[in-house]
Design an enzyme around this catalytic site. Structure first.
Site, PDB file in Angstrom:
ATOM      1  N   LEU A 358       0.825  -1.202   0.000  1.00 45.72           N
ATOM      2  CA  LEU A 358       0.000   0.000   0.000  1.00 45.72           C
ATOM      3  C   LEU A 358       0.862   1.256   0.000  1.00 45.72           C
ATOM      4  CD1 LEU A 358      -2.672  -0.995   2.671  1.00 45.72           C
ATOM      5  CD2 LEU A 358      -3.038  -0.760   0.218  1.00 45.72           C
ATOM      6  N   GLY A 359       2.026   1.138   0.558  1.00 46.77           N
ATOM      7  CA  GLY A 359       2.878   2.321   0.611  1.00 46.77           C
ATOM      8  C   GLY A 359       4.137   2.023   1.374  1.00 46.77           C
ATOM      9  N   GLN A 360       5.008   2.992   1.291  1.00 45.30           N
ATOM     10  CA  GLN A 360       6.281   2.841   1.975  1.00 45.30           C
ATOM     11  C   GLN A 360       6.582   4.149   2.675  1.00 45.30           C
ATOM     12  OE1 GLN A 360       9.254   0.984  -0.299  1.00 45.30           O
ATOM     13  NE2 GLN A 360      10.536   0.747   1.504  1.00 45.30           N
ATOM     14  N   GLY A 361       6.733   4.079   3.990  1.00 43.09           N
ATOM     15  CA  GLY A 361       6.985   5.309   4.738  1.00 43.09           C
ATOM     16  C   GLY A 361       8.358   5.276   5.359  1.00 43.09           C
ATOM     17  N   GLY A 362       8.569   6.239   6.192  1.00 45.52           N
ATOM     18  CA  GLY A 362       9.862   6.325   6.853  1.00 45.52           C
ATOM     19  C   GLY A 362      10.165   5.104   7.696  1.00 45.52           C
ATOM     20  N   GLY A 364       8.793   1.915   7.373  1.00 47.10           N
ATOM     21  CA  GLY A 364       8.665   0.576   6.849  1.00 47.10           C
ATOM     22  C   GLY A 364       7.626   0.520   5.755  1.00 47.10           C
ATOM     23  N   VAL A 366       3.944  -0.833   4.168  1.00 45.14           N
ATOM     24  CA  VAL A 366       2.589  -1.205   4.556  1.00 45.14           C
ATOM     25  C   VAL A 366       1.975  -2.090   3.471  1.00 45.14           C
ATOM     26  CG1 VAL A 366       0.355  -0.362   5.332  1.00 45.14           C
ATOM     27  CG2 VAL A 366       2.391   1.057   5.618  1.00 45.14           C
ATOM     28  N   LYS A 381       1.753  -3.174   8.806  1.00 47.94           N
ATOM     29  CA  LYS A 381       2.940  -2.343   8.651  1.00 47.94           C
ATOM     30  C   LYS A 381       4.139  -3.110   9.181  1.00 47.94           C
ATOM     31  CE  LYS A 381       3.647   2.311   8.849  1.00 47.94           C
ATOM     32  NZ  LYS A 381       3.242   3.604   9.308  1.00 47.94           N
ATOM     33  N   ASP A 478       4.338  13.590  13.779  1.00 44.32           N
ATOM     34  CA  ASP A 478       4.606  13.419  12.353  1.00 44.32           C
ATOM     35  C   ASP A 478       3.333  13.658  11.552  1.00 44.32           C
ATOM     36  OD1 ASP A 478       6.217  12.993  10.203  1.00 44.32           O
ATOM     37  OD2 ASP A 478       6.042  10.811  10.258  1.00 44.32           O
TER      38      ASP A 478
END
Ligand SMILES: *[C@@H]1O[C@H](CO)[C@@H](O)[C@H](O)[C@H]1NC(C)=O
Ligand SMILES: *[C@@H]1O[C@H](CO)[C@@H](O)[C@H](O)[C@H]1NC(C)=O
Ligand SMILES: *[C@@H]1O[C@H](CO)[C@@H](O)[C@H](O)[C@H]1NC(C)=O
Ligand SMILES: *[C@@H]1O[C@H](CO)[C@@H](O)[C@H](O)[C@H]1NC(C)=O
Ligand SMILES: *[C@@H]1O[C@H](CO)[C@@H](O)[C@H](O)[C@H]1NC(C)=O
Ligand SMILES: *[C@@H]1O[C@H](CO)[C@@H](O)[C@H](O)[C@H]1NC(C)=O
Ligand SMILES: *[C@@H]1O[C@H](CO)[C@@H](O)[C@H](O)[C@H]1NC(C)=O
Ligand SMILES: *[C@@H]1O[C@H](CO)[C@@H](O)[C@H](O)[C@H]1NC(C)=O
Ligand SMILES: *[C@@H]1O[C@H](CO)[C@@H](O)[C@H](O)[C@H]1NC(C)=O
Ligand SMILES: *[C@@H]1O[C@H](CO)[C@@H](O)[C@H](O)[C@H]1NC(C)=O
Length: 689
Positions: A358-362, A364, A366, A381, A478
């Site tokens: 679904l996505g990649q954040g700071g 890790g 998801v 996550k 954040d």
């Protein structure tokens, strides 16, 4: 760094949960904790001049400015949780002669500035309450004052490390046992041990205070520790001070452990950098673990969840089983997040298939997942472990997050922790995050004004909840459009709250932002100085979100010749054409009055001076239209640090201070070998710490 290195809340819970079997029939228990980085100050009660920062308890201030003076200061930092030290209904119970034993070992640094004479001293204390007497500076060490010194009603003992000679002292370099008075019952010069408490240059000493509740003696040991972060040297064989002491008849049956210190005409920094504490205590027989935990001030569900996390974690590591009844009690609590099996999450996400990403954040990646048994869609996550400062931190943070329930927060369903893998399982948010909708390609239909306003309103109420929840206020840390998730009805759900703290502070989104200019606009100016998120910095970030929702532009967008969106909007406000800022894709499809309101509120939240920003209560009211928008000056005010007057909260948060003139910021706790102090001036390029 393992669990043992960095314990904090979870550690305390772990230790309580893992306490060895009671010594005498189910009433004498043992509490053990090891405190290191001291970045969770919720465990400690501090008096106004003290602060917890720079990885240490700064029992008296370590920062000088126009408003903080190092002279004539006194302070106390105490563990919030008190302990019952002997049994029986009153002070003189004869049912048992047993008094609780305790061992406390700590690393201290008493730093004198510019080689001037030091004063006055630091003490390890056992006190009846968390109050600091008035006028307790100078010789009074934060223990007593000229009115109360020597009175039995003080009900305190202290082991003082005294660096200033009073008439009644042997010298200016001694350890003493104080009972209700700063005149020591027994004092020993440290000269013969080759120890100088406050030498020129920074020295670190490891101290052991051991109380034997059977023999009723107290012993103090001290040895130099060559390096702050080095190994603790073995405890010396001989104490520097030893004395018979029956705590009963002196201290309260229920007392607090901690530190106090003072300065006088001469000054020093009084820092505690590490603290291990083992205390036996008597608990009431019919309310074991949960009751003790409640003493720490946490609500029951949180406690239960925390204990569940702790228990599960502990079992993984040590393979030691917990009393069945506690686990049973936890399992029966409805709605609490649970532990997931890794294999189940693997299955749910089709082996963490790239297609499910679904996505990649700071922190890790998801993945979307489907829990087969429940037919429930979830977001999983997976934290990249390299980012984690400490697993204990992570779980401690999780514990806080677990407490939070609000319809505009993303619900946490559970966690999974296995072989260093850390995963969190959340409700799946079918509409993704706000930024995806604000900045989607121009073909798709723009997010309607009503939805935008509704999202703003939901996010504001979630932030209000975080900031005002329980006694412990949570800072999101954040906030940005990509952390505002949207449920199936496009209601806002804040995600990722509080997590930044569990990650290495060097790698939180503030510094992470260097590579991602887009997120720069969310960071309040003072954060660059304090290096620390606060409620006001959350408000700043919220202001950036407000502007971006109305304008449809990211905060870091260069627009109208300005570097940041906020500066452009402020310019339009000054020019009297604020509505020019509204997202062009909306055309005429928006409510003028609401758009003006949100833009002005966004500017008010973007005030460079933290204390001038509205608080969440006002923000919620302004958005609902029940309160008028605050006046926004035509020019963006200049950033001044610190903002005056500085509230207590700011003082406790600030670790570095900058004023119109000049100021010093001195930290002994951060001294390696060379650096001693920092000189900071307004012109020095804001290059702090
Ligand atoms: C701070 O201490 C100095 C003496 O070292 C004194 O002259 C000054 O007035 C004090 N300032 C405040 C604000 O108390
Ligand atoms: C112990 O005695 C002191 C003073 O005599 C009193 O203030 C305190 O409340 C007593 N504590 C208990 C637990 O009875
Ligand atoms: C409690 O014991 C102390 C000494 O152990 C004694 O001085 C005091 O009088 C006793 N108090 C009561 C109420 O018995
Ligand atoms: C304190 O330390 C001493 C010496 O290591 C040990 O014998 C004693 O059991 C310890 N007491 C507690 C309460 O941990
Ligand atoms: C605290 O205990 C740990 C071991 O459990 C030890 O490594 C550390 O040096 C101790 N710290 C202090 C300040 O005594
Ligand atoms: C000493 O502290 C007590 C409270 O602990 C306070 O009532 C008293 O006024 C203080 N004395 C002075 C001289 O400030
Ligand atoms: C300390 O002094 C302040 C004002 O001087 C007063 O309001 C407060 O009650 C005092 N505290 C105590 C414990 O006496
Ligand atoms: C400290 O004592 C002085 C005089 O002894 C008094 O004027 C002052 O109010 C006291 N401060 C507090 C905070 O009680
Ligand atoms: C210990 O050394 C200090 C500084 O050298 C000195 O001022 C003090 O008098 C000495 N104490 C004793 C008891 O000799
Ligand atoms: C500190 O307090 C003492 C006693 O109240 C006073 O005489 C002295 O002037 C004060 N020192 C400073 C620097 O304010």
């Amino acid at each position: 760094m393992g669990l043992a290195a960095n314990l904090r809340i979870l550690a305390v819970l772990l230790c309580l949960a893992a306490a060895p079997p009671p010594v005498s029939a189910n009433s004498l228990k043992t509490f053990t904790a090891k405190y290191g980085a001291f970045d969770d100050n919720t465990l400690f009660a501090t008096t106004p001049a003290s602060l917890i920062g720079r990885d240490a308890l700064q029992v008296t201030p370590d920062t000088i400015s126009d408003i903080i003076n190092l002279t004539n200061q006194s302070g106390r930092v105490l563990l919030k949780q008190p302990f019952k030290l002997w049994k029986g209904p009153n002070n003189n119970s004869s049912s048992s002669d047993r008094v609780a034993s305790f061992n406390s070992s700590f690393l201290i640094n008493i730093f004198r500035i510019n080689n001037n004479p030091a004063g006055e001293g630091l003490a390890f204390v056992l006190v009846p309450d968390t109050n600091l007497p008035n006028n307790s500076s100078g010789q009074y060490l934060g223990l007593t004052n000229s009115t109360t010194d020597g009175l039995a009603s003080n009900r305190l003992i202290a082991v003082e490390f005294d660096t200033f000679k009073q008439d009644y002292d042997p010298d200016d370099n001694h350890v003493g046992l104080n009972i209700n008075s700063v005149e020591s019952k027994k004092a020993e010069s440290l000269n013969q041990s080759g120890i100088q408490l406050s030498p020129t240059g920074a020295k670190f000493y490891n101290v052991w205070v051991e109380y034997d509740g059977v023999k009723k003696t107290i012993q103090v040991y001290i040895i130099e520790q060559p390096e702050k972060d080095g190994a603790t040297p073995p405890r010396p064989d001989s104490p520097v001070l030893e004395e018979a002491l029956d705590l009963r008849g002196v201290v309260d049956q229920i007392s607090y452990f901690g530190f106090s210190a003072s300065t006088g005409n001469t000054i020093e920094l009084n820092c505690v950098l590490r603290w291990n504490l083992t205390v036996e205590y008597f608990s009431d027989d019919n309310g074991p673990l949960i009751k003790i935990l409640l003493g720490v001030g946490l609500p029951a569900v949180a406690v239960a969840v925390a204990a569940a996390v702790a228990v599960a974690y502990y079992r993984r590591r040590k393979k030691r089983s917990m009393p069945i009844n506690i686990l049973g009690a936890l399992k029966s609590l409805p709605g609490t997040p649970r532990e997931f099996e890794f294999k189940d999450l693997k299955k749910a996400t089709n082996n963490f298939d790239e297609k499910n990403k679904l996505g990649q954040g700071g922190y890790g990646v998801v993945y979307k997942g489907l829990l087969q048994n429940e037919g429930l869609e979830v977001a999983v996550k997976w934290f990249s472990r390299g980012d984690l400062k400490d697993q204990g931190d992570f779980l401690a943070e999780l514990m806080i997050i677990n407490r939070l329930r609000h319809k505009h927060l993303v619900r946490l369903l559970g966690w999974c922790h296995k072989n260093g893998k850390l995963l969190l399982v959340y409700d799946y948010m079918p509409n993704g995050s706000l930024d995806m909708h604000l900045f989607s390609d121009s073909n798709s239909k723009p997010l309607s004004w009503n939805l935008r306003y509704n999202i703003i309103s939901g996010a504001a109420s979630a932030l209000h909840y975080l900031h005002n929840e329980y006694d412990q206020r949570v800072v999101h840390r954040d906030l940005k459009a990509s952390n505002i998730m949207l449920d199936s009805n496009f209601n806002a759900r804040l995600g990722d709250f509080g997590l930044a703290r569990a990650l290495d502070t060097e790698k939180t989104s503030y510094t992470e932002a260097e590579g991602v200019l887009g997120t720069m606009g969310y960071i309040a100016p003072e954060c660059f100085h304090m290096g620390k998120a606060t409620q006001q910095s959350d408000i700043y970030a919220f202001g950036a979100v407000l502007l971006e929702v109305v304008c449809g532009l990211r905060p870091g967008t260069k627009v109208g010749g300005f570097q940041f969106l906020v500066d452009w909007v402020w310019y339009l406000h000054r020019e009297g054409r604020l509505l020019d800022a509204v997202d062009k894709r909306l055309g005429e499809e928006y409510v003028v009055e609401e758009a003006e309101r949100v833009l002005l509120l966004g500017l008010a939240c973007s005030h460079p001076i933290a204390s001038e920003r509205p608080q969440t209560q006002a923000i919620v009211q302004i958005i609902s239209g029940s309160v008028a928008v605050p006046h926004v000056p035509p020019f963006k005010p200049a950033f001044v640090w610190p903002s005056m007057p500085m509230g207590l909260e700011d003082i406790s948060q600030a670790t570095t201070t900058m004023t119109n003139t000049t100021s010093f910021s001195i930290s002994t706790s951060n001294f390696g070998t060379g650096s001693t102090s920092q000189y900071v001036s307004r012109d020095s390029n804001f290059n702090l710490v």
